[in-house]
Scaffold this motif. Structure first.
Motif, PDB file in Angstrom:
ATOM      1  N   ASN A 146     -56.992  37.632 100.094  1.00 41.69           N
ATOM      2  CA  ASN A 146     -57.421  36.599  99.159  1.00 41.69           C
ATOM      3  C   ASN A 146     -56.223  35.833  98.654  1.00 41.69           C
ATOM      4  OD1 ASN A 146     -60.203  37.042  99.117  1.00 41.69           O
ATOM      5  ND2 ASN A 146     -59.878  38.891  97.890  1.00 41.69           N
ATOM      6  N   HIS A 147     -56.257  34.527  98.860  1.00 38.87           N
ATOM      7  CA  HIS A 147     -55.182  33.699  98.307  1.00 38.87           C
ATOM      8  C   HIS A 147     -55.737  32.288  98.137  1.00 38.87           C
ATOM      9  CE1 HIS A 147     -51.071  32.259  97.597  1.00 38.87           C
ATOM     10  NE2 HIS A 147     -51.510  31.161  98.192  1.00 38.87           N
ATOM     11  N   VAL A 148     -55.722  31.796  96.922  1.00 34.60           N
ATOM     12  CA  VAL A 148     -56.215  30.435  96.690  1.00 34.60           C
ATOM     13  C   VAL A 148     -55.028  29.485  96.836  1.00 34.60           C
ATOM     14  CG1 VAL A 148     -57.411  28.914  95.080  1.00 34.60           C
ATOM     15  CG2 VAL A 148     -57.898  31.372  95.055  1.00 34.60           C
ATOM     16  N   ASP A 170     -44.525  26.550 100.963  1.00 37.61           N
ATOM     17  CA  ASP A 170     -45.269  26.964  99.761  1.00 37.61           C
ATOM     18  C   ASP A 170     -44.619  28.282  99.357  1.00 37.61           C
ATOM     19  OD1 ASP A 170     -47.213  27.591  97.892  1.00 37.61           O
ATOM     20  OD2 ASP A 170     -48.760  28.060  99.368  1.00 37.61           O
ATOM     21  N   LEU A 171     -43.620  28.196  98.483  1.00 43.04           N
ATOM     22  CA  LEU A 171     -42.669  29.306  98.322  1.00 43.04           C
ATOM     23  C   LEU A 171     -43.244  30.532  97.603  1.00 43.04           C
ATOM     24  CD1 LEU A 171     -39.509  27.169  97.465  1.00 43.04           C
ATOM     25  CD2 LEU A 171     -40.177  28.111  99.684  1.00 43.04           C
ATOM     26  N   GLY A 172     -42.542  31.628  97.760  1.00 45.66           N
ATOM     27  CA  GLY A 172     -42.878  32.855  97.040  1.00 45.66           C
ATOM     28  C   GLY A 172     -43.827  33.755  97.803  1.00 45.66           C
ATOM     29  N   VAL A 173     -44.515  34.618  97.048  1.00 41.67           N
ATOM     30  CA  VAL A 173     -45.416  35.583  97.675  1.00 41.67           C
ATOM     31  C   VAL A 173     -46.859  35.107  97.573  1.00 41.67           C
ATOM     32  CG1 VAL A 173     -44.131  37.744  97.513  1.00 41.67           C
ATOM     33  CG2 VAL A 173     -45.296  36.889  95.507  1.00 41.67           C
ATOM     34  N   SER A 174     -47.710  35.657  98.444  1.00 44.83           N
ATOM     35  CA  SER A 174     -49.133  35.313  98.382  1.00 44.83           C
ATOM     36  C   SER A 174     -49.832  36.287  97.429  1.00 44.83           C
ATOM     37  CB  SER A 174     -49.748  35.428  99.777  1.00 44.83           C
ATOM     38  OG  SER A 174     -49.713  36.773 100.213  1.00 44.83           O
ATOM     39  N   THR A 180     -41.234  34.837 111.871  1.00 43.47           N
ATOM     40  CA  THR A 180     -39.803  34.707 111.564  1.00 43.47           C
ATOM     41  C   THR A 180     -39.603  34.251 110.132  1.00 43.47           C
ATOM     42  OG1 THR A 180     -37.691  33.775 112.338  1.00 43.47           O
ATOM     43  CG2 THR A 180     -39.544  32.269 112.262  1.00 43.47           C
ATOM     44  N   ASN A 181     -38.391  34.439 109.650  1.00 42.75           N
ATOM     45  CA  ASN A 181     -37.981  33.888 108.358  1.00 42.75           C
ATOM     46  C   ASN A 181     -37.723  32.396 108.571  1.00 42.75           C
ATOM     47  OD1 ASN A 181     -36.222  33.100 106.097  1.00 42.75           O
ATOM     48  ND2 ASN A 181     -36.156  35.288 105.697  1.00 42.75           N
ATOM     49  N   PHE A 182     -38.121  31.561 107.621  1.00 45.95           N
ATOM     50  CA  PHE A 182     -37.899  30.137 107.847  1.00 45.95           C
ATOM     51  C   PHE A 182     -36.417  29.749 107.815  1.00 45.95           C
ATOM     52  CE2 PHE A 182     -39.451  29.854 103.248  1.00 45.95           C
ATOM     53  CZ  PHE A 182     -38.240  29.506 102.678  1.00 45.95           C
ATOM     54  N   ASP A 184     -45.919  24.671 109.133  1.00 49.84           N
ATOM     55  CA  ASP A 184     -46.081  25.338 107.851  1.00 49.84           C
ATOM     56  C   ASP A 184     -45.131  26.532 107.856  1.00 49.84           C
ATOM     57  OD1 ASP A 184     -46.793  26.828 105.661  1.00 49.84           O
ATOM     58  OD2 ASP A 184     -48.923  26.365 105.815  1.00 49.84           O
ATOM     59  N   CYS A 185     -44.077  26.433 107.061  1.00 53.54           N
ATOM     60  CA  CYS A 185     -43.016  27.463 107.099  1.00 53.54           C
ATOM     61  C   CYS A 185     -43.400  28.724 106.342  1.00 53.54           C
ATOM     62  CB  CYS A 185     -41.734  26.882 106.523  1.00 53.54           C
ATOM     63  SG  CYS A 185     -41.060  25.626 107.589  1.00 53.54           S
ATOM     64  N   THR A 186     -44.471  28.655 105.560  1.00 49.51           N
ATOM     65  CA  THR A 186     -44.918  29.802 104.760  1.00 49.51           C
ATOM     66  C   THR A 186     -46.429  29.932 104.967  1.00 49.51           C
ATOM     67  OG1 THR A 186     -45.097  28.245 102.915  1.00 49.51           O
ATOM     68  CG2 THR A 186     -43.123  29.635 102.969  1.00 49.51           C
ATOM     69  N   LEU A 187     -46.814  30.349 106.145  1.00 54.17           N
ATOM     70  CA  LEU A 187     -48.212  30.290 106.580  1.00 54.17           C
ATOM     71  C   LEU A 187     -49.149  31.070 105.664  1.00 54.17           C
ATOM     72  CD1 LEU A 187     -49.973  29.138 108.812  1.00 54.17           C
ATOM     73  CD2 LEU A 187     -49.484  31.167 110.168  1.00 54.17           C
ATOM     74  N   GLY A 188     -48.775  32.285 105.236  1.00 51.70           N
ATOM     75  CA  GLY A 188     -49.610  33.095 104.324  1.00 51.70           C
ATOM     76  C   GLY A 188     -51.026  33.215 104.832  1.00 51.70           C
ATOM     77  N   GLY A 189     -52.001  32.908 103.973  1.00 52.12           N
ATOM     78  CA  GLY A 189     -53.415  32.975 104.359  1.00 52.12           C
ATOM     79  C   GLY A 189     -53.873  31.749 105.121  1.00 52.12           C
ATOM     80  N   ALA A 190     -52.951  30.856 105.451  1.00 50.02           N
ATOM     81  CA  ALA A 190     -53.187  29.664 106.274  1.00 50.02           C
ATOM     82  C   ALA A 190     -54.073  28.616 105.597  1.00 50.02           C
ATOM     83  CB  ALA A 190     -53.763  30.035 107.642  1.00 50.02           C
ATOM     84  N   GLY A 191     -54.163  28.661 104.269  1.00 47.60           N
ATOM     85  CA  GLY A 191     -54.990  27.677 103.560  1.00 47.60           C
ATOM     86  C   GLY A 191     -54.512  26.253 103.804  1.00 47.60           C
ATOM     87  N   HIS A 192     -53.223  26.006 103.589  1.00 47.37           N
ATOM     88  CA  HIS A 192     -52.691  24.651 103.797  1.00 47.37           C
ATOM     89  C   HIS A 192     -52.755  24.272 105.272  1.00 47.37           C
ATOM     90  CE1 HIS A 192     -50.753  25.501  99.858  1.00 47.37           C
ATOM     91  NE2 HIS A 192     -51.078  24.253  99.652  1.00 47.37           N
ATOM     92  N   ALA A 193     -52.358  25.220 106.127  1.00 46.20           N
ATOM     93  CA  ALA A 193     -52.308  24.932 107.569  1.00 46.20           C
ATOM     94  C   ALA A 193     -53.704  24.603 108.087  1.00 46.20           C
ATOM     95  CB  ALA A 193     -51.743  26.149 108.313  1.00 46.20           C
ATOM     96  N   ASP A 219     -44.189  32.806 109.402  1.00 42.77           N
ATOM     97  CA  ASP A 219     -44.214  33.742 108.269  1.00 42.77           C
ATOM     98  C   ASP A 219     -43.414  34.961 108.673  1.00 42.77           C
ATOM     99  OD1 ASP A 219     -45.126  35.589 106.057  1.00 42.77           O
ATOM    100  OD2 ASP A 219     -46.416  33.892 105.634  1.00 42.77           O
ATOM    101  N   GLN A 220     -42.770  35.586 107.673  1.00 44.13           N
ATOM    102  CA  GLN A 220     -42.001  36.782 107.990  1.00 44.13           C
ATOM    103  C   GLN A 220     -42.845  38.046 107.762  1.00 44.13           C
ATOM    104  OE1 GLN A 220     -38.637  37.387 105.420  1.00 44.13           O
ATOM    105  NE2 GLN A 220     -39.533  36.231 103.755  1.00 44.13           N
ATOM    106  N   ASP A 221     -44.096  37.846 107.324  1.00 43.77           N
ATOM    107  CA  ASP A 221     -44.966  38.978 107.059  1.00 43.77           C
ATOM    108  C   ASP A 221     -46.006  39.076 108.164  1.00 43.77           C
ATOM    109  OD1 ASP A 221     -46.859  40.753 106.164  1.00 43.77           O
ATOM    110  OD2 ASP A 221     -46.824  40.038 104.086  1.00 43.77           O
ATOM    111  N   GLU A 222     -45.923  40.138 108.948  1.00 46.24           N
ATOM    112  CA  GLU A 222     -46.827  40.299 110.097  1.00 46.24           C
ATOM    113  C   GLU A 222     -48.281  40.411 109.660  1.00 46.24           C
ATOM    114  OE1 GLU A 222     -46.403  40.178 113.317  1.00 46.24           O
ATOM    115  OE2 GLU A 222     -44.278  40.465 113.719  1.00 46.24           O
ATOM    116  N   ASP A 223     -48.541  41.021 108.480  1.00 44.62           N
ATOM    117  CA  ASP A 223     -49.931  41.130 107.982  1.00 44.62           C
ATOM    118  C   ASP A 223     -50.516  39.741 107.781  1.00 44.62           C
ATOM    119  OD1 ASP A 223     -49.409  43.794 107.854  1.00 44.62           O
ATOM    120  OD2 ASP A 223     -49.615  43.995 105.674  1.00 44.62           O
ATOM    121  N   ALA A 224     -49.717  38.862 107.177  1.00 45.38           N
ATOM    122  CA  ALA A 224     -50.181  37.495 106.913  1.00 45.38           C
ATOM    123  C   ALA A 224     -50.454  36.781 108.236  1.00 45.38           C
ATOM    124  CB  ALA A 224     -49.134  36.735 106.099  1.00 45.38           C
ATOM    125  N   LEU A 225     -49.557  36.937 109.190  1.00 41.19           N
ATOM    126  CA  LEU A 225     -49.709  36.244 110.473  1.00 41.19           C
ATOM    127  C   LEU A 225     -50.980  36.664 111.205  1.00 41.19           C
ATOM    128  CD1 LEU A 225     -46.124  36.070 111.970  1.00 41.19           C
ATOM    129  CD2 LEU A 225     -47.583  34.161 111.332  1.00 41.19           C
TER     130      LEU A 225
END
Ligand SMILES: C[S@@+](CC[C@H](N)C(=O)[O-])C[C@H]1O[C@@H](n2cnc3c(N)ncnc32)[C@H](O)[C@@H]1O
Length: 310
Positions: A4-6, A101-105, A78-80, A27-36, A53-59
């Motif tokens: 969940n990430h708004v 979209d910096l920081g953590v999800s 990868t890290n951006f 999108d350098c910070t893909l996260g939950g891919a909302g923006h992408a 994204d550097q977080d495999e779970d997010a990817l």
């Protein structure tokens, strides 16, 4: 655990970054891919979304979410900080738009095992990249007194930094601190009750500081923005969403540097630096509306800065 990430400033970001529906957007910070996803929906089959994204779970979640887009999709773990090499290794040398979209999800924050949260007990981890060597446990237990004070003061803007570190050092001399819950109770003991009465959670600033240190969040920003701007096509856009003043200051300063032509001292009669402005950027950031803040309180501190390649 659901992802969940708004997304914050969603339409503002997509509208600011999109110029050509056939273009390549990163999108350098893909996260939950909302923006992408919102951006990809507006592209043609010729267009492309690249997500880092550097977080495999997010990817893993993002790949699934992006699978129904009309455009091409590429995800890169990868890290951006490595964005230039990562894109070039996939044959991408020119980009129409970048999103950071910096920081953590919220997903990372809400998953206790990741150790980001002062609200849930978990291991002192805080790594976005689960393979990275530095954890919050190492920072808290092995950094010197002076380094811990500096980090909590500078990255957390915490006025009680010294007292908090006094209490951390006291506790770790008896036993290694290994959970977020232990750290929260040490911080609560350190901050006087009166100072804890109002304002945010007493551990918020310290946790932010340690997270920034663990992930080297600030150190990579300037060079990553410079690399992104270098890859932008003329009229291409870079949009950066920040959540605290430290990130925003670096973004603002980097954009200022990239949008300034001559940096010679004012007393020189002719320009000798030959510096050229490479982007155009507004001084004022875009902020969330009252309505967005009401629906998503996490957006309260968000700022979107946009640069346009000349
Ligand atoms: C705020 S979330 C992005 C949310 C996304 N924009 C959305 O709408 O769902 C930030 C994401 O960026 C990732 N991230 C943060 N810093 C990074 C870095 N230096 N390199 C790669 N990924 C990073 C985090 O792992 C996290 O998944």
């Amino acid at each position: 655990m659901e992802f969940n990430h708004v997304s914050v400033l969603l339409h503002e970001t997509v509208d600011s970054v999109l110029t050509d529906p056939n273009g390549i957007y990163v999108d350098c910070t893909l996260g939950g891919a909302g923006h992408a996803h919102a951006l990809g929906e507006r592209l043609t089959p010729e267009g492309m979304i690249v997500g880092l994204d550097q977080d495999e779970d997010a990817l893993a979640v993002a790949r699934e979410r992006l699978s129904n887009l009309p455009c091409k999709v590429l995800t890169i773990p990868t890290n951006f900080a490595n964005l230039k090499e990562a894109l070039q290794s996939h044959g991408i040398h020119e980009v129409d738009g970048f999103i950071f979209d910096l920081g953590v999800s919220s997903y990372q924050l809400d998953t206790p095992e990741r150790g980001f949260s002062y609200m849930n007990d978990g291991p002192l981890d805080m790594r976005m990249d689960k393979d990275a060597p530095l954890t919050a446990e190492i920072v808290v237990n092995e950094y010197s007194y002076e380094d811990l004070v500096r980090i909590i003061k500078d990255y957390g803007e915490e006025r009680w930094a010294k007292r908090i570190v006094d209490f951390i050092v006291d506790a770790r001399n008896t036993q290694r601190i290994i959970t977020t819950g232990e750290l929260v109770s040490i911080i609560k003991k350190a901050i006087p009750a009166k100072a804890r009465q109002d304002g945010p959670h007493p551990a918020k600033r310290t946790f932010q500081a340690i997270r920034i240190e663990v992930n080297r969040e600030l150190a990579i920003l300037h060079d990553s923005f410079v690399d992104a701007v270098e890859l932008l096509k003329p009229n291409g856009r870079i949009g950066v969403i920040t959540f605290h003043s430290l990130e925003d200051r670096i973004t603002k300063q980097t954009f200022k540097e990239l949008s300034t032509a001559c940096v010679c001292p004012p007393n020189l009669p002719v320009c000798v630096c030959n510096n050229k402005a490479v982007i155009k950027a507004k001084n004022k950031a875009i902020e969330p509306s009252e309505r967005e803040i009401e629906i998503n309180p996490r957006s309260r501190s968000a700022k979107l800065r946009v640069g346009i390649k000349l």
